[in-house]
Each structure stands twice: as structure tokens, then as C-alpha cells.
Enzyme design. Structure first.
Site, PDB file in Angstrom:
ATOM      1  CD  GLU A  29      -3.216  -2.124   7.672  1.00  0.00           C
ATOM      2  OE1 GLU A  29      -2.130  -2.392   7.134  1.00  0.00           O
ATOM      3  OE2 GLU A  29      -3.855  -1.098   7.415  1.00  0.00           O
ATOM      4  CB  SER A  73       5.685  -1.532  11.806  1.00  0.00           C
ATOM      5  OG  SER A  73       5.305  -0.181  12.040  1.00  0.00           O
ATOM      6  CE  LYS A 132       0.050   3.487   4.735  1.00  0.00           C
ATOM      7  NZ  LYS A 132       0.124   3.630   6.176  1.00  0.00           N
ATOM      8  CD  GLU A 148      -2.690   5.944   6.634  1.00  0.00           C
ATOM      9  OE1 GLU A 148      -2.700   5.974   5.395  1.00  0.00           O
ATOM     10  OE2 GLU A 148      -1.774   5.413   7.301  1.00  0.00           O
ATOM     11  N   GLY A 154       2.891   2.570  10.572  1.00  0.00           N
ATOM     12  CA  GLY A 154       3.878   3.615  10.317  1.00  0.00           C
ATOM     13  C   GLY A 154       4.641   4.062  11.550  1.00  0.00           C
ATOM     14  CG  ASN A 167      -1.672   1.251   1.456  1.00  0.00           C
ATOM     15  OD1 ASN A 167      -1.818   2.051   0.531  1.00  0.00           O
ATOM     16  ND2 ASN A 167      -2.168   1.458   2.672  1.00  0.00           N
ATOM     17  CG  HIS A 204      -5.665   2.280   5.309  1.00  0.00           C
ATOM     18  ND1 HIS A 204      -5.179   3.271   6.125  1.00  0.00           N
ATOM     19  CD2 HIS A 204      -4.693   1.351   5.213  1.00  0.00           C
ATOM     20  CE1 HIS A 204      -3.947   2.946   6.496  1.00  0.00           C
ATOM     21  NE2 HIS A 204      -3.626   1.789   5.958  1.00  0.00           N
TER      22      HIS A 204
HETATM   23  P1  PGA Z   1       3.111   0.477   7.508  1.00  0.00           P
HETATM   24  O1  PGA Z   1       1.617   0.725   6.944  1.00  0.00           O
HETATM   25  O2  PGA Z   1       3.584  -0.835   6.937  1.00  0.00           O
HETATM   26  O3  PGA Z   1       3.913   1.647   7.009  1.00  0.00           O
HETATM   27  O4  PGA Z   1       3.011   0.425   8.988  1.00  0.00           O
HETATM   28  C1  PGA Z   1       0.691  -0.317   6.815  1.00  0.00           C
HETATM   29  C2  PGA Z   1      -0.624   0.198   6.286  1.00  0.00           C
HETATM   30  O5  PGA Z   1      -1.077   1.267   6.729  1.00  0.00           O
HETATM   31  O6  PGA Z   1      -1.264  -0.431   5.431  1.00  0.00           O
END
Ligand code: PGA
Length: 249
Positions: A166, A211, A11, A96, A172, A9, A94
Site C-alpha cells: 500500500e 483507493s 479502520k 496508519e 484514502g 479494512n 498498516h
Molecule cells: P483506501 O484504504 O482503500 O481507503 O485507500 C486502504 C487501506 O488503508 O487499507
């Protein structure tokens, strides 16, 4: 047997030029064909990505979409536009999108239904916040997100469903859930789907996200109910993404 899925992903990262560089580098690499590799670039890079990957088995996904097929929704992307472009998967709900853009479970459920009716494979994202984890309500939160999200879809649709667990506090941040916590939640989600729909729950793929990187992916993938990973940061580099896909080597 559920085929492992490693989804990148991106983003809001990578211009067209950077996308092209990444994909050309990735196409030179030898990827494990027993693992499904999926790239989810920004919407504006989907067309380019589709054309570069046209002869490859790497799948293409969108990061979001609207639930309506067309209309006065300035700035949005519709499911039929994605299908027409040859997009395979779509990430929905997601964290976000939920926290920054106010998406609710009910709205996400309408998108899920719309993905199915347009032959797109949905990846439904669920996960609790740090406060919810610490307050001990994490199972109740995830239960509500899963049951509302898939409410109303046909049982047969579950065969193609992907759920990404998640935990928001692990996205992140460099802080992963413990293998045990991730595994327990994946088991819990499968049990929930079993209660709702029966045996077909064995077909649903459940990903862990938060992560994930080449150094820790093996441990997550060793867990019985974890069928893949949704990866942000570590999917932005072609070598890193390839080593995630090749986690079995
Ligand atoms: P990350 O993001 O691997 O940077 O933690 C995962 C995601 O939000 O799908």
C-alpha cells in the site's frame, strides 16, 4: 494457484448498529465463492461480526493486535483473545499504525511471530511514502519493511502469509498507483521472498491497497502477481464491497 483475497479494512468506522446493518445486507448477496472475502471491523465489532457471520464463508480479521498474549498493556488486544473469538486474519503494520502510532519494523516482526504462534493469518502491510517514491528509494524502503517483517518466521509459515503493498500516498487519497507500478512492486516483493526462502514465494499472496474501488479493481486483479486487494473506503458499503468480491463477473 493462489486464491484471490478481497479484504475490507473498515479502520475506525461503524458502530455495532451499523456493522449489523452492513452484514445483514451483505449476507443477502450472492458472492463469488472462488474469491475469499474478508471483513476487518473495529475490535469492538469483532464479536458481533463473528456471531452474524458464523454460518458464512466470509472471513473475519482484526486490524491490529499486541504481540504479548496477556499483561499490563492498557487498551490493547492480545492474539489469544482474537483466536478465542474465532478471528482468522490480522492486519499488521498498516501505514496508519506505523505513522500515527509509532510502530517500528521490529515491533511489527514480533507481532507477526505472535500471530503465527496463535494460529492467526497475518497480513503484513508495507509501502513507501510520497517523498520516498519521488526520491526513488521506494524499492529499498519496501525491501527493508518486508525483510524485517518476516525475519525469523519459519519457511512453512510463508504458505499462509499475505503481504499488502500500500503506497502511503495512495491510501484514502483517491490517487491509485499506476497498474504498472503496483504490478512491478508485487513482482519485486515476490522476488525478494524468493531470494530469502526459495520457491515457496509462489504461495505468498500479495495484495494491492490504496483507493481500490469497483471501477478499478479488475485492472489490478488482471496482473499476475497481484492476488487481491486491501480496501478501506470502498469496503464500507455492502454493495460496493460485494462488487469488489465479484470483480470476475
Ligand atoms: P483506501 O484504504 O482503500 O481507503 O485507500 C486502504 C487501506 O488503508 O487499507
Amino acid at each position: 494457484m493462489r486464491k484471490p483475497l478481497i479484504a475490507g479494512n473498515w479502520k475506525m468506522n461503524k458502530t455495532n448498529t451499523e456493522t449489523e446493518e452492513f452484514l445483514n445486507e451483505l449476507l443477502e448477496m450472492d458472492l463469488d465463492s472462488e474469491v475469499e472475502a474478508l471483513i476487518c471491523p473495529p475490535t469492538i465489532d469483532l464479536y458481533l461480526t463473528r456471531s452474524i457471520l458464523k454460518d458464512s464463508s466470509i472471513k473475519l480479521g482484526a486490524q491490529n493486535m499486541h504481540n504479548e498474549n496477556q499483561g499490563a498493556f492498557t487498551g490493547e488486544t492480545s492474539p489469544i483473545m482474537l483466536t478465542n473469538l474465532g478471528v482468522d486474519y490480522v492486519i499488521l503494520g498498516h501505514s496508519e499504525r506505523r505513522s500515527l502510532f509509532g510502530e517500528t519494523d521490529d515491533f511489527i516482526a514480533t507481532k507477526l511471530a505472535s500471530a503465527y504462534s496463535n494460529d492467526l493469518l497475518p497480513i503484513l502491510c508495507v509501502g513507501e511514502s510520497l517523498e520516498e517514491r519521488e526520491a526513488g528509494s521506494f524499492q529499498a524502503v519496501v525491501k527493508s519493511q518486508v525483510s524485517k517483517g518476516i525475519n525469523g518466521i519459519d519457511k512453512e509459515g510463508l504458505e499462509n502469509l499475505v503481504i499488502a503493498y500500500e503506497p502511503v500516498w495512495a491510501i484514502g487519497t483517491g490517487r491509485t498507483a499506476s497498474i504498472e507500478d503496483a504490478s512491478n512492486m508485487a513482482k519485486y516483493i515476490r522476488k525478494l521472498i524468493h531470494e530469502m526462502y526459495g520457491e515457496i514465494s509462489e504461495k505468498v499472496r500479495i495484495l494491492y491497497g490504496g483507493s481500490v474501488k469497483p471501477e478499478n479493481i479488475k485492472e489490478f486483479m488482471a496482473e499476475e502477481d497481484i492476488d487481491g486487494a486491501l480496501v478501506g473506503g470502498a469496503s464500507l458499503d455492502a454493495k460496493s464491497f460485494a462488487s469488489l468480491v465479484n470483480y470476475r463477473r
